[in-house]
Motif scaffolding. Structure first.
Motif, PDB file in Angstrom:
ATOM      1  N   CYS A  15       0.838  -1.076   0.125  1.00  0.00           N
ATOM      2  CA  CYS A  15      -0.109  -0.114   0.399  1.00  0.00           C
ATOM      3  C   CYS A  15       0.878   1.358   0.805  1.00  0.00           C
ATOM      4  O   CYS A  15       0.636   2.514  -0.376  1.00  0.00           O
ATOM      5  CB  CYS A  15      -1.424   0.022   1.545  1.00  0.00           C
ATOM      6  SG  CYS A  15      -2.398  -1.196   0.989  1.00  0.00           S
ATOM      7  N   LYS A 118      -6.609  12.528  -0.143  1.00  0.00           N
ATOM      8  CA  LYS A 118      -7.028  11.794  -0.835  1.00  0.00           C
ATOM      9  C   LYS A 118      -6.476  10.571  -1.309  1.00  0.00           C
ATOM     10  O   LYS A 118      -7.207   9.490   0.258  1.00  0.00           O
ATOM     11  CB  LYS A 118      -8.282  12.412  -1.852  1.00  0.00           C
ATOM     12  CG  LYS A 118      -9.660  11.501  -2.412  1.00  0.00           C
ATOM     13  CD  LYS A 118     -10.746  11.467  -3.346  1.00  0.00           C
ATOM     14  CE  LYS A 118     -10.884  10.929  -3.650  1.00  0.00           C
ATOM     15  NZ  LYS A 118     -10.975  10.708  -5.378  1.00  0.00           N
ATOM     16  N   ARG A 119      -5.638  11.007  -1.623  1.00  0.00           N
ATOM     17  CA  ARG A 119      -5.170   9.311  -2.348  1.00  0.00           C
ATOM     18  C   ARG A 119      -4.696   8.626  -0.827  1.00  0.00           C
ATOM     19  O   ARG A 119      -4.082   8.032  -0.349  1.00  0.00           O
ATOM     20  CB  ARG A 119      -3.805   9.492  -3.270  1.00  0.00           C
ATOM     21  CG  ARG A 119      -4.516   9.969  -4.388  1.00  0.00           C
ATOM     22  CD  ARG A 119      -3.369   9.460  -5.442  1.00  0.00           C
ATOM     23  NE  ARG A 119      -4.086  10.561  -6.757  1.00  0.00           N
ATOM     24  CZ  ARG A 119      -3.359  10.931  -7.548  1.00  0.00           C
ATOM     25  NH1 ARG A 119      -2.153  10.005  -7.855  1.00  0.00           N
ATOM     26  NH2 ARG A 119      -4.160  11.138  -8.714  1.00  0.00           N
ATOM     27  N   GLU A 121      -5.585   9.898   2.788  1.00  0.00           N
ATOM     28  CA  GLU A 121      -6.645   8.911   3.282  1.00  0.00           C
ATOM     29  C   GLU A 121      -7.138   7.470   2.865  1.00  0.00           C
ATOM     30  O   GLU A 121      -7.519   6.572   3.489  1.00  0.00           O
ATOM     31  CB  GLU A 121      -7.540   9.172   3.089  1.00  0.00           C
ATOM     32  CG  GLU A 121      -7.623  10.612   4.079  1.00  0.00           C
ATOM     33  CD  GLU A 121      -7.252  10.161   5.411  1.00  0.00           C
ATOM     34  OE1 GLU A 121      -8.262   9.474   5.771  1.00  0.00           O
ATOM     35  OE2 GLU A 121      -6.676  10.949   5.798  1.00  0.00           O
ATOM     36  N   GLU A 122      -7.245   7.442   1.333  1.00  0.00           N
ATOM     37  CA  GLU A 122      -7.686   5.678   0.484  1.00  0.00           C
ATOM     38  C   GLU A 122      -6.546   4.874   1.049  1.00  0.00           C
ATOM     39  O   GLU A 122      -6.999   3.470   1.021  1.00  0.00           O
ATOM     40  CB  GLU A 122      -7.793   6.060  -1.050  1.00  0.00           C
ATOM     41  CG  GLU A 122      -9.407   7.078  -1.024  1.00  0.00           C
ATOM     42  CD  GLU A 122      -9.480   6.842  -2.788  1.00  0.00           C
ATOM     43  OE1 GLU A 122      -7.710   6.933  -2.916  1.00  0.00           O
ATOM     44  OE2 GLU A 122      -9.425   7.549  -3.230  1.00  0.00           O
ATOM     45  N   VAL A 125      -7.235   3.653   4.543  1.00  0.00           N
ATOM     46  CA  VAL A 125      -8.135   2.816   4.916  1.00  0.00           C
ATOM     47  C   VAL A 125      -7.812   1.107   4.412  1.00  0.00           C
ATOM     48  O   VAL A 125      -8.001   0.666   5.102  1.00  0.00           O
ATOM     49  CB  VAL A 125      -9.505   3.287   3.544  1.00  0.00           C
ATOM     50  CG1 VAL A 125      -9.992   2.451   3.650  1.00  0.00           C
ATOM     51  CG2 VAL A 125      -9.873   4.758   4.764  1.00  0.00           C
ATOM     52  N   ALA A 126      -6.913   1.440   3.413  1.00  0.00           N
ATOM     53  CA  ALA A 126      -6.620  -0.356   2.676  1.00  0.00           C
ATOM     54  C   ALA A 126      -5.342  -0.587   3.509  1.00  0.00           C
ATOM     55  O   ALA A 126      -5.463  -1.973   4.174  1.00  0.00           O
ATOM     56  CB  ALA A 126      -5.898  -0.265   0.980  1.00  0.00           C
ATOM     57  N   ASN A 129      -7.287  -1.781   6.656  1.00  0.00           N
ATOM     58  CA  ASN A 129      -8.057  -3.290   6.251  1.00  0.00           C
ATOM     59  C   ASN A 129      -7.216  -4.153   6.233  1.00  0.00           C
ATOM     60  O   ASN A 129      -6.619  -4.766   5.803  1.00  0.00           O
ATOM     61  CB  ASN A 129      -9.008  -3.388   4.661  1.00  0.00           C
ATOM     62  CG  ASN A 129      -9.231  -4.000   4.499  1.00  0.00           C
ATOM     63  OD1 ASN A 129     -10.441  -4.833   5.350  1.00  0.00           O
ATOM     64  ND2 ASN A 129      -9.886  -3.482   2.778  1.00  0.00           N
TER      65      ASN A 129
END
Length: 183
Positions: A15, A118-119, A121-122, A125-126, A129
């Motif tokens: 990631c 935004k990227r 934060e994504e 999130v990954a 997970n």
């Protein structure tokens, strides 16, 4: 249980690597060869990356020069850069292609900063997970391979690993945002 942690760390590391690669391709007002990484040239019917067909150099802070090893591919490279929509018009002088990076406007910088955030934060999130790893730990407990205390310790260690990778993602994001704003 160490195998669960190793697999989880590997996924989280991917990631971060993906995030860094995404950020490298963001045009920040400085010439960066990474903006051409995703540009594919139709070379005798085969999509080929530019860096496998030409030398890409940065002679000045705002200039990229693409010098193909085979001069007959110059037009195809120019066409591929135009269709890639990277926001820069190539200038072909018959021998090399020059890409001039314009100065960023304040509005464009703020939009880039939002996109970077935004990227980031994504990516976080990954990283968070980690359901598979938690399920693996619970399965080990269910199969009586570990005790309840070991399960709790494993879950805590997993949380610590997650927190560390989230901090790294934050750091990478902050560094790129600062780079954009300092130009």
């Amino acid at each position: 249980m160490e195998a669960v942690f190793a697999k989880t760390k590997e996924k989280m590391d991917k990631c971060l690597t993906s995030l860094e690669r995404d950020f490298a391709a963001i045009r920040a007002g400085r010439a960066n060869p990474a903006v051409l990484d995703k540009v594919m040239v139709d070379y005798y019917g085969v999509p080929t990356p530019i860096n496998q067909m030409a030398a890409v150099s940065v002679p000045e802070a705002r200039l990229l020069v693409v010098q193909p090893w085979d001069a007959s591919t110059l037009r195809e490279i120019e066409k591929a850069i135009n269709t890639a929509d990277i926001g820069i018009n190539p200038q072909n002088d018959g021998k090399v292609i020059r890409l001039s990076f314009p100065q960023l406007t304040e509005e464009h910088r703020k939009n880039l900063q939002k996109d970077i955030s935004k990227r980031g934060e994504e990516a976080k999130v990954a990283i968070r997970n980690r359901r598979d790893a938690m399920d693996d730990i619970k399965k080990l407990k269910k199969d009586n391979e570990i005790t309840e205390d070991e399960q709790k310790d494993g879950e805590k260690k997993l949380q610590d690993i997650t927190d560390d990778f989230v901090k790294q993602a934050d750091s990478i994001t902050k560094k790129k945002e600062e780079e954009i704003l300092s130009i």
